[in-house]
Every structure is written in structure tokens, then in C-alpha cells.
Motif scaffolding. Sequence first.
Motif, short mmCIF file in Angstrom:
data_model
loop_
_atom_site.label_atom_id
_atom_site.label_comp_id
_atom_site.label_asym_id
_atom_site.label_seq_id
_atom_site.Cartn_x
_atom_site.Cartn_y
_atom_site.Cartn_z
N TYR A 377 34.04 56.25 10.86
CA TYR A 377 33.45 56.44 9.53
C TYR A 377 33.76 57.85 9.01
CZ TYR A 377 29.86 57.47 6.05
OH TYR A 377 29.20 57.87 4.92
N TRP A 378 33.57 58.86 9.86
CA TRP A 378 33.77 60.24 9.43
C TRP A 378 35.25 60.56 9.18
CZ3 TRP A 378 29.53 62.35 7.82
CH2 TRP A 378 28.31 62.01 8.41
N THR A 379 36.13 59.97 9.99
CA THR A 379 37.55 60.26 9.82
C THR A 379 38.21 59.35 8.79
OG1 THR A 379 38.21 58.73 11.57
CG2 THR A 379 37.71 61.00 12.23
N CYS A 380 37.46 58.33 8.33
CA CYS A 380 37.99 57.36 7.35
C CYS A 380 39.19 56.63 7.90
CB CYS A 380 38.36 58.04 6.03
SG CYS A 380 37.00 58.94 5.29
N GLY A 381 39.32 56.51 9.21
CA GLY A 381 40.44 55.81 9.81
C GLY A 381 40.28 54.31 9.67
N PRO A 413 32.69 49.01 19.14
CA PRO A 413 33.01 50.44 19.14
C PRO A 413 34.09 50.83 20.12
CG PRO A 413 30.98 50.03 20.34
CD PRO A 413 31.38 48.71 19.74
N THR A 414 34.48 49.93 21.02
CA THR A 414 35.48 50.31 22.02
C THR A 414 36.89 50.31 21.47
OG1 THR A 414 35.64 48.01 22.73
CG2 THR A 414 34.06 49.39 23.88
N THR A 415 37.11 49.70 20.32
CA THR A 415 38.44 49.65 19.74
C THR A 415 38.52 50.62 18.58
OG1 THR A 415 38.60 47.33 20.36
CG2 THR A 415 40.20 48.15 18.74
N TYR A 416 39.48 51.52 18.65
CA TYR A 416 39.59 52.51 17.57
C TYR A 416 40.22 51.87 16.35
CZ TYR A 416 40.09 57.07 15.43
OH TYR A 416 39.96 58.14 14.59
N PRO A 417 39.67 52.11 15.15
CA PRO A 417 40.20 51.46 13.96
C PRO A 417 41.57 51.99 13.56
CG PRO A 417 38.54 53.06 13.36
CD PRO A 417 38.54 52.97 14.86
N VAL A 418 42.43 51.09 13.15
CA VAL A 418 43.75 51.48 12.66
C VAL A 418 44.01 50.74 11.36
CG1 VAL A 418 44.70 51.91 14.95
CG2 VAL A 418 44.86 49.63 13.97
N THR A 419 44.88 51.29 10.56
CA THR A 419 45.20 50.67 9.29
C THR A 419 46.19 49.53 9.50
OG1 THR A 419 44.84 52.75 8.17
CG2 THR A 419 46.08 51.09 6.97
N HIS A 420 45.88 48.38 8.96
CA HIS A 420 46.78 47.23 9.02
C HIS A 420 48.06 47.56 8.26
CE1 HIS A 420 48.29 43.13 8.34
NE2 HIS A 420 47.59 42.79 9.40
N ALA A 421 49.19 47.08 8.75
CA ALA A 421 50.48 47.44 8.17
C ALA A 421 50.55 47.10 6.69
CB ALA A 421 51.60 46.73 8.93
N ALA A 422 49.90 46.00 6.29
CA ALA A 422 49.98 45.58 4.90
C ALA A 422 49.06 46.40 4.00
CB ALA A 422 49.63 44.11 4.78
N ASN A 423 48.17 47.17 4.60
CA ASN A 423 47.19 47.89 3.81
C ASN A 423 47.35 49.40 3.88
OD1 ASN A 423 45.87 45.53 2.99
ND2 ASN A 423 44.72 45.43 4.90
N VAL A 424 48.47 49.87 4.42
CA VAL A 424 48.66 51.30 4.58
C VAL A 424 48.72 51.97 3.20
CG1 VAL A 424 50.22 53.11 5.36
CG2 VAL A 424 49.80 51.12 6.79
N VAL A 425 47.83 52.92 3.00
CA VAL A 425 47.83 53.68 1.75
C VAL A 425 48.34 55.08 2.01
CG1 VAL A 425 46.39 54.57 -0.12
CG2 VAL A 425 45.93 52.31 0.83
N CYS A 426 47.87 55.68 3.09
CA CYS A 426 48.36 56.99 3.51
C CYS A 426 48.03 57.14 4.99
CB CYS A 426 47.72 58.11 2.67
SG CYS A 426 45.97 58.36 2.98
N PRO A 427 48.55 58.13 5.71
CA PRO A 427 48.30 58.25 7.14
C PRO A 427 46.82 58.37 7.44
CG PRO A 427 50.07 59.70 6.45
CD PRO A 427 49.46 59.16 5.21
N ILE A 428 46.44 57.90 8.62
CA ILE A 428 45.03 57.93 9.01
C ILE A 428 44.63 59.35 9.36
CG2 ILE A 428 43.37 57.12 10.70
CD1 ILE A 428 45.04 54.64 11.06
N PRO A 429 43.65 59.93 8.69
CA PRO A 429 43.17 61.26 9.09
C PRO A 429 42.43 61.16 10.42
CG PRO A 429 42.47 60.66 6.85
CD PRO A 429 42.96 59.43 7.51
N ILE A 430 42.62 62.09 11.27
CA ILE A 430 41.97 62.07 12.58
C ILE A 430 41.24 63.37 12.84
CG2 ILE A 430 43.49 60.37 13.62
CD1 ILE A 430 45.13 62.65 14.75
N ALA A 431 40.89 64.09 11.83
CA ALA A 431 40.10 65.31 11.98
C ALA A 431 39.18 65.44 10.78
CB ALA A 431 41.00 66.54 12.10
#
Length: 617
Positions: A377-381, A413-431
Motif C-alpha cells: 500500500y505504501w509503495t503503491c506497488g 500477504p506472503t506474495t509481493y504485489p507486481v504490476t500485470h504486464a497488460a496494466n503497466v503504467v510506470c515502474p513499481i516504486p519500492i521505496a
Amino acid sequence: ASRGRARARCLDIGMACAVRPPAAVAKLCGGPDLVPVIRGECHTSAVIVVDHVTAVPLPFPPAVIDRLAHAATLLRRFLARVHFAHRTVPGFMPGALYHPTEAFNLALARYEKVWMPLLASLKNAPGAGAEKIKLAAPLDVQWMHHLHRLDPCAYRADCEQGFGELIDPSDPFLCAGDGAPAADAVAETNARQAWQNVSPDSPFDLADALREYRETGGCFPEFPNSNSMCDSNESSNHACFSVSSDVRGAATRQGGFLYQILPPRYADRTFIRAASERYAKLVALWREFPDEFLVPTYDMDLVWHAHLSTPSAYAREMKRVTGRLVGHDDGVNDRTAGAKLDVSGRMTKTLWHLTYGPADQYAMCGTMWRGDPPDWYWTCGGFNVKKFELVKRTARVPPAGAVCESAVAANSPTTYPVTHAANVVCPIPIAVELAPGVFYAPARPDLSDASSRKNQLLGFSGTFEGFVQPPFNRQIDNGVQYAAVRVDGAPAAYASHIYCSDHTSRFRETWVNFAAPMSMFPVAFQRAHPNAFKDGHVECSFHAQFPIQPCGAPLKFITPIDLRAVIHVYETRRLCFAWCCCGLCALFGALCGYSTPARSDYGLGLCDAAKVQNTSD
């Protein structure tokens, strides 16, 4: 029941905690949407009919209920726009408006020195006035205004001190200047023109203002009406306006509020309309029990925040119903048993049922605390910005909507969220930016450390500085420690050799190595696994993303260390060694009554992986 009788009965009734829902309720909250059951007519009647209890009229007429429901919907959209500001504002990072960063300090100065004097001057000017001219405030400024209004008493006092009267917003949630189009183009044009008239030398857009602020070495621009004029006795001097409430603390607390109202049910008009009626019933309880600290559920709290967005209307309607200006305190967050929030929550639930009957639920599904917001939620990933949905490796793409969330994602919660290939808008922030030069680096169990050793050989590594309190107002968990790590800039000779992958021209990311003290682990674990430590330390690494800094400029990261996960790895290795190395001795030992030592959690509880393994076993 009379007020005295109600208080007397409260002492004899054992109620479940109204702050933390029971496990069964919490499980339902993450599942499919449930239609709330509200007795009475929602749209045509202002009376709620409750079984075995006299009909209780709502303190607000239907027109006010409708206005609050509409404002609550706009507020939720505004909070989402603040949360994703880093997607449209160059040089922005997640969390920049939730913590005392450069962007936050600049936003507060712009709010105090430009926007509020602008609104005051329009209110006193002849003609339509600010109430009739729609203005789309800069996003960062509108966020400051929202935080300030959440303390109605301090907001009124600050306005009267600075301007001699209460100042209402032109439109509490209409915003612009963040790289995204405003909902009202005319309001944006009006706001830009008004800003130019009041402060021609300071940019309206957040990106321009932030770039200029950084280029001048962190110096605020020359705003009109210098603060030196505050020493004069001129009552019309608007430069004396300043915020007295704790907006910095409120920003951190409110940063996680969107997570609580994230499920799709909060986008449903019927649910929001019912929430507005429930809030009105809470206002009626404030009238009947003025000495009690009543705790709203999150659907009521959303409407309450929306009501606070129009200070004059809030004061007028609250005084008409309760006889006073009801204050708002979002600083009561201790959820331990027996704390003020816990006791007052149970008291509120009791008074609610005594007043409206047991059939009218106080703790409804989807309205209670969902837990601390997780890292994603905080990283918007893993979010699609346009649809505002979360996509997980283990979940299908959820349906479109104003705000969508996968139920599987909320409970996995054990799986880290990633952006689906079809929905990529910009790189996932991780900080997440916590302060100037200070960032939160979340755990990345989905990635492997591929560069920390190489970076260490090049002189680029981290230095452990100590353990800190959990960020984001999280509850303390003995199984997770948060380490503060200083990362010094790479030497100039190695600057081009740091093993990073540039997502944009503004950020770098790489793995950083540091040594943490073994004292963070239970003593029993230290004795059972002495080979896990070297010279009293354990080697750690984390995946860091950071803005490009001048060579040698130090950075600080706060990163979590999951002690349960580390213990699970070493305990699994220990058991595997015991079975694999014994061979025939294992069979002989079994015949003699010998058994392999059981896996231990050393009093911290099992990690998610261990729970899954135990379930499969």
C-alpha cells in the motif's frame, strides 16, 4: 433509556471489542462485498425504524445527508489522487506528502503564505467572492488544507487569528497542478489566475515549485507579504496566518486512512448513503452523551471527514444539533486492550445498541479496522493508476471500478504485489520517502540479491545505525525489527560501476549489504544456531531505490528484518540435516524411541511460510 440509566447499564453489559472485529468478521471483510442491512427508507425518509425501540429521527434532513454522501465520495477520490501523486509529479516519491519531506514543508509554506491569504482576499473582495468562484487548488496545497480542517477548533482559531474570520474552501477536494487534468477546467484556470495575481514569482504547479525549491538549496521562494510584517499591528496582514495544529502528525496518520476505505464497497452509492445516515446517528449520540468519547467506525469516519471539509456548515449544523462544536482527534491510535480507543469503542457500541436497538448493528462488515496497511500500500506497488486496482501473481485481474481491490490480494500477504504486464503504467516504486534523504525500503522476498557483494567490493555498502520504531504508525511486532542503515554515496571513481538498473532518469536501485547485531534474535536461537552469526553480527541486504544524489551524499534507509522468516530458514535447515545425515542411524534411533527435534519459533510465532508448510503437512 435515559442517559443515566444507559450509563448504569453499560457497566453490566459485556461487549465484544468494537475496535478490533472478531476473527470471523475479519475474514468476511476480505471476501466478496456484503450488502449492508439498514432498516428504514434510505432516500425518502429521515426516520430510522428499529425493532422494539421507539423510532429515532435523524438529526439532519435528507438534503444534508445527500450532501454528505456526495462529499464523502469526492473525498475518497481526492485521497487516492494524493496517494498516487508520484505517478504524475516528476521528482516525487511515494509518501512525500505523508511525512516531513521537502515536498511536505514546501506545501505547508505554499498553503500558509499564498493559498489561505488568497481565499481570504477573495472572500472580502466585492463581487462574487470565494464562495461563488470555483478554484482548483494545487494538489499539495489542497492536502494541507484538508489536514488543517480535520482539527476544527484549531482551524477556526488560526483563521480568526490570521484573518479575523473563518475561511471556507472554494471547493474542498477540487485540485490541479499535479500533472493530471482537473475535474473542472474553468476552476483550474480561475485558480491559476488568482495565484498569479497574489504570488506572481512562485509557481502554481507542484513539479515546478519543487524543482525551484531544490535548485535554490532548499530555500523557500519569496512569497508576498513578508513575515517581517507580522510584527505590525495591521489586522489585515494575511502573512501572519500560520497553522497551530499538528499537521505533520496528522499527515502520517491520514496517510493510512485510504487503506481502511479501499474496498470496493466504499464506491457503492447505497453503502455511502447508509454510512451518511449512520454518521448522523452518531451525531445524535454526541447530543445525548456529550461527556463520552465516542468512536466512529470507518464508514462514519469517512463521512465525518467530509463534513469537516466545510468548516462553516460543520459548525452551524453541529451547534444546531449538539449545541457545541464537536472536535476531531485522530491522534488516539493505541489499540491495545484497556487503552482509551478500546474502552471508548466498546462504550460507543453499547450506547449505540441501547439507543437504536440490538438489530441496528454498530460494527458492520467492512467498517472496522483492517489492520496496519502493508508495504504494497505504501509503495503503491502493483496498482493500476487509472483503475486503482491491485494485481497479484496469485490473483486474476480484478474487475474495473472507481477503486478496486482483489480479495485474494488482501488476504495473501506472503506474495509481493507486481504490476500485470497488460496494466503497466510506470515502474513499481519500492521505496517511500520519510524525510529528506531518508527512505523506507520494504522487504522484497520475490527478488534475489544479485549485487550487494559486488557493490561492497566497490566500496558501496550500508552501515547499521540502530533499531527504530515501526514506520507508518504501525503496531509493534516483536517478530519484526526495523533497522536504520546509512548508505554513503559511491566514490566518484566507482560511480559508473555501481550495479544498478535505472528505471527512470531520476532514480537508481540496487542491493545494499549491512551487518546487524545478533542481539535482535532470541537468546535461545543464538545458542542453537551459532553458525548464523559472524563476530556477533548477521549479514543482511535490502533492495534500495533512491534518487540520484551528488557523489558522496549520504542516504538513510529504514528496512524491516523479519526474524520469523530467518528463524524458519535455519530451523528448516537443521531438521533437514538431522534427517539426511543420520541415514540408518535414524531408523535405529526411531526404534530406540529417539525423535528428531521439532521446529521451534522461539516465542515469536511462525512466519507465513511455516504456517503454509504446517498446513500442507
